[in-house]
Scaffold this active site. Structure first.
Site, short mmCIF file in Angstrom:
data_model
loop_
_atom_site.label_atom_id
_atom_site.label_comp_id
_atom_site.label_asym_id
_atom_site.label_seq_id
_atom_site.Cartn_x
_atom_site.Cartn_y
_atom_site.Cartn_z
N HIS A 88 0.83 -1.22 0.00
CA HIS A 88 0.00 0.00 0.00
C HIS A 88 0.85 1.25 0.00
O HIS A 88 0.37 2.34 0.30
CB HIS A 88 -0.95 0.01 1.20
CG HIS A 88 -1.67 -1.30 1.40
ND1 HIS A 88 -1.18 -2.29 2.20
CD2 HIS A 88 -2.81 -1.75 0.86
CE1 HIS A 88 -1.99 -3.33 2.15
NE2 HIS A 88 -2.98 -3.04 1.34
S1 FES Z 1 1.83 -0.65 3.28
FE1 FES Z 1 0.23 -2.00 3.70
S2 FES Z 1 1.25 -3.79 4.36
FE2 FES Z 1 2.85 -2.38 4.00
#
Ligand code: FES
Length: 183
Positions: A148
């Site tokens: 993410h």
């Molecule tokens: S940014 Fe979501 S698991 Fe690493």
């Protein structure tokens, strides 16, 4: 009906018997429950091979400056990086007010050159990239979690993205200049 002293005595004896029976039942019940639960409780104990990995010992003498290695400790990846002078300088130059999870670099390392981190993103548990030479390291030249988009700096601190916390520092100690025990 008139209660005689003999009747009273008999009642007391009966009460004692009843109490004894009750206690016996409870005791048998408790032992039975424990016996039934034992295989379950025993199955929750770590197995011998897991206990053997409760700590991980490594010789870091062959790790070069600017190189990272990944060790396994209790089933988790541990990133060990021999930082360059620039990386150390950068990590120490950041003001705590700039950090989402404020922590000084000095509180995260025992020796400036060696950074030791649990390599699990604190957002949802992905393994960030940045361990190998050609890996994407994110905007802060540390590690980048592609799941993410979390960016960690050269101290493993979260600098951008949804992760709420810095990468964890596991318990460890050096037994000499380059020998480390994690755990
Ligand atoms: S940014 Fe979501 S698991 Fe690493």
């Amino acid at each position: 009906m008139v209660t005689t002293s003999q009747d009273k005595k008999k009642e007391t004896v009966d009460d004692t018997k009843r109490d004894f029976l009750l206690y016996s039942t409870y005791t048998v019940g408790a032992v039975g429950a424990l016996a039934a639960a034992w295989p379950f409780i025993d199955s929750m104990n770590p197995s011998k091979d897991v206990l053997a990995l409760a700590s991980t010992e490594l010789d870091l003498s062959s790790v070069e400056e600017g190189q990272s290695i990944t060790a396994m400790w209790r089933g988790k990846p541990v990133f060990i990086r021999k930082r360059t002078a620039d990386e150390i300088k950068l990590a120490k130059s950041i003001k705590l007010s700039e950090l989402k999870d404020p922590q000084s670099d000095g509180d995260r390392v025992q020796k400036d050159q060696w950074l030791v981190l649990v390599g699990i993103c604190t957002h949802l548990g992905c393994i960030p990239s940045g361990q190998k030479g050609g890996d994407v390291k994110g905007d802060f030249n540390g590690w980048f979690c592609p799941c993410h988009g979390s960016h960690y700096d050269t101290s493993g601190r979260i600098r951008k993205g949804p992760a709420p916390k810095n990468l964890d520092v596991p318990p460890y100690r050096f037994t000499n200049e380059t020998n480390i025990i994690i755990g």
